[in-house]
Scaffold this motif. Structure first.
Motif, PDB file in Angstrom:
ATOM      1  N   PRO A 137      33.444  75.060  54.139  1.00 35.43           N
ATOM      2  CA  PRO A 137      33.207  73.935  53.258  1.00 35.43           C
ATOM      3  C   PRO A 137      32.789  74.445  52.002  1.00 35.43           C
ATOM      4  O   PRO A 137      31.779  75.360  52.250  1.00 35.43           O
ATOM      5  CB  PRO A 137      32.421  73.067  53.915  1.00 35.43           C
ATOM      6  N   ASP A 138      33.206  73.943  50.897  1.00 29.17           N
ATOM      7  CA  ASP A 138      32.734  74.612  49.403  1.00 29.17           C
ATOM      8  C   ASP A 138      32.160  73.677  48.490  1.00 29.17           C
ATOM      9  O   ASP A 138      31.280  74.040  47.828  1.00 29.17           O
ATOM     10  CB  ASP A 138      33.876  75.268  48.685  1.00 29.17           C
ATOM     11  N   ASP A 139      32.528  72.536  48.558  1.00 32.88           N
ATOM     12  CA  ASP A 139      32.148  71.156  47.728  1.00 32.88           C
ATOM     13  C   ASP A 139      32.976  70.021  48.127  1.00 32.88           C
ATOM     14  O   ASP A 139      33.537  69.779  48.986  1.00 32.88           O
ATOM     15  CB  ASP A 139      32.675  71.476  46.251  1.00 32.88           C
ATOM     16  N   ASP A 140      32.179  68.884  47.564  1.00 31.90           N
ATOM     17  CA  ASP A 140      32.510  67.520  48.144  1.00 31.90           C
ATOM     18  C   ASP A 140      32.613  66.648  46.979  1.00 31.90           C
ATOM     19  O   ASP A 140      31.871  66.828  45.815  1.00 31.90           O
ATOM     20  CB  ASP A 140      31.428  66.818  49.012  1.00 31.90           C
ATOM     21  N   ARG A 141      33.539  65.643  46.752  1.00 31.30           N
ATOM     22  CA  ARG A 141      33.496  64.621  45.821  1.00 31.30           C
ATOM     23  C   ARG A 141      33.740  63.348  46.381  1.00 31.30           C
ATOM     24  O   ARG A 141      34.066  63.069  47.549  1.00 31.30           O
ATOM     25  CB  ARG A 141      34.470  65.098  44.773  1.00 31.30           C
ATOM     26  N   HIS A 142      33.575  62.168  45.468  1.00 32.09           N
ATOM     27  CA  HIS A 142      33.725  60.913  45.893  1.00 32.09           C
ATOM     28  C   HIS A 142      32.650  60.770  46.828  1.00 32.09           C
ATOM     29  O   HIS A 142      33.023  60.351  48.044  1.00 32.09           O
ATOM     30  CB  HIS A 142      35.091  60.396  46.225  1.00 32.09           C
ATOM     31  N   ILE A 143      31.489  60.787  46.402  1.00 33.84           N
ATOM     32  CA  ILE A 143      30.261  60.756  47.556  1.00 33.84           C
ATOM     33  C   ILE A 143      29.932  59.137  47.427  1.00 33.84           C
ATOM     34  O   ILE A 143      29.869  58.463  46.802  1.00 33.84           O
ATOM     35  CB  ILE A 143      28.935  61.389  46.871  1.00 33.84           C
ATOM     36  N   VAL A 144      29.615  58.673  48.856  1.00 38.99           N
ATOM     37  CA  VAL A 144      29.312  57.320  49.066  1.00 38.99           C
ATOM     38  C   VAL A 144      27.656  57.536  49.728  1.00 38.99           C
ATOM     39  O   VAL A 144      27.743  58.281  50.782  1.00 38.99           O
ATOM     40  CB  VAL A 144      30.141  56.596  50.147  1.00 38.99           C
ATOM     41  N   THR A 145      26.861  56.668  49.337  1.00 38.07           N
ATOM     42  CA  THR A 145      25.417  56.810  49.851  1.00 38.07           C
ATOM     43  C   THR A 145      25.160  55.341  50.349  1.00 38.07           C
ATOM     44  O   THR A 145      25.382  54.437  49.688  1.00 38.07           O
ATOM     45  CB  THR A 145      24.493  57.104  48.812  1.00 38.07           C
ATOM     46  N   ILE A 146      24.898  55.397  51.633  1.00 33.56           N
ATOM     47  CA  ILE A 146      24.700  54.028  52.154  1.00 33.56           C
ATOM     48  C   ILE A 146      23.325  53.847  52.664  1.00 33.56           C
ATOM     49  O   ILE A 146      23.063  54.630  53.731  1.00 33.56           O
ATOM     50  CB  ILE A 146      25.709  54.072  53.515  1.00 33.56           C
TER      51      ILE A 146
END
Length: 83
Positions: free
Chosen positions: A61-70
Protein backbone atom coordinates in the motif's frame (compact mmCIF):
# COMPACT_ATOMS: atom_id res chain seq x y z
CA UNK A 1 0.46 -7.14 5.80
CA UNK A 2 -2.87 -8.02 4.21
CA UNK A 3 -5.36 -5.21 3.61
CA UNK A 4 -8.33 -5.08 5.95
CA UNK A 5 -11.70 -4.35 4.36
CA UNK A 6 -14.43 -3.24 6.75
CA UNK A 7 -18.19 -2.77 6.62
CA UNK A 8 -19.34 -0.08 9.03
CA UNK A 9 -23.00 0.35 9.90
CA UNK A 10 -23.75 3.77 11.33
CA UNK A 11 -26.33 6.52 11.64
CA UNK A 12 -25.61 9.65 9.64
CA UNK A 13 -27.02 13.10 10.22
CA UNK A 14 -29.94 14.13 8.00
CA UNK A 15 -31.16 17.45 6.68
CA UNK A 16 -34.56 18.49 5.36
CA UNK A 17 -35.52 21.86 3.96
CA UNK A 18 -38.86 23.35 4.82
CA UNK A 19 -41.05 22.94 7.87
CA UNK A 20 -41.24 20.14 10.42
CA UNK A 21 -44.14 17.82 9.57
CA UNK A 22 -45.68 16.46 12.78
CA UNK A 23 -47.61 13.90 10.73
CA UNK A 24 -44.40 12.38 9.29
CA UNK A 25 -41.81 12.34 12.10
CA UNK A 26 -39.97 9.43 10.42
CA UNK A 27 -38.70 11.91 7.82
CA UNK A 28 -36.61 13.59 10.52
CA UNK A 29 -34.57 10.67 11.86
CA UNK A 30 -30.88 9.93 11.36
CA UNK A 31 -30.15 7.97 8.17
CA UNK A 32 -29.08 4.32 8.50
CA UNK A 33 -25.86 4.06 6.52
CA UNK A 34 -23.39 1.36 5.52
CA UNK A 35 -19.84 2.18 4.40
CA UNK A 36 -17.41 -0.40 3.00
CA UNK A 37 -13.75 0.43 2.53
CA UNK A 38 -10.08 -0.10 3.26
CA UNK A 39 -9.37 0.18 6.99
CA UNK A 40 -6.85 2.97 7.70
CA UNK A 41 -7.07 3.78 11.39
CA UNK A 42 -9.27 3.51 14.48
CA UNK A 43 -9.00 6.13 17.24
CA UNK A 44 -10.95 6.86 20.41
CA UNK A 45 -13.20 9.24 18.47
CA UNK A 46 -13.46 7.84 14.92
CA UNK A 47 -12.70 5.11 12.40
CA UNK A 48 -11.08 6.11 9.11
CA UNK A 49 -11.48 4.19 5.85
CA UNK A 50 -10.68 4.86 2.20
CA UNK A 51 -12.67 4.00 -0.89
CA UNK A 52 -9.53 3.59 -3.03
CA UNK A 53 -6.05 2.32 -2.22
CA UNK A 54 -2.94 2.59 -4.39
CA UNK A 55 0.06 0.22 -4.38
CA UNK A 56 3.75 0.57 -5.22
CA UNK A 57 5.62 -1.65 -7.71
CA UNK A 58 6.14 -4.28 -5.01
CA UNK A 59 2.43 -4.50 -4.19
CA UNK A 60 2.62 -2.65 -0.89
CA UNK A 61 0.00 0.00 0.00
CA UNK A 62 1.31 3.40 -1.06
CA UNK A 63 -1.57 5.86 -0.72
CA UNK A 64 -5.32 6.19 -0.11
CA UNK A 65 -8.00 8.56 -1.42
CA UNK A 66 -11.71 9.25 -0.93
CA UNK A 67 -11.33 9.13 2.84
CA UNK A 68 -14.33 8.67 5.13
CA UNK A 69 -14.06 9.56 8.82
CA UNK A 70 -16.95 8.23 10.89
CA UNK A 71 -17.37 9.36 14.52
CA UNK A 72 -17.48 6.36 16.87
CA UNK A 73 -20.60 7.68 18.59
CA UNK A 74 -22.46 7.24 15.28
CA UNK A 75 -21.24 3.66 14.68
CA UNK A 76 -23.57 0.73 15.35
CA UNK A 77 -21.26 -2.09 14.16
CA UNK A 78 -17.92 -2.78 12.49
CA UNK A 79 -17.40 -6.00 10.53
CA UNK A 80 -14.05 -7.03 9.09
CA UNK A 81 -14.72 -8.71 5.74
CA UNK A 82 -12.86 -11.77 4.52
CA UNK A 83 -12.82 -13.68 1.30
Amino acid sequence: MKDKIVCIEWEDAASNSGYYDKKSPERFKPVKTRTVGHFIKKTKVAIIVSQERFYDDKGKPDDDRHIVTIPRKMIKSIKYLTG
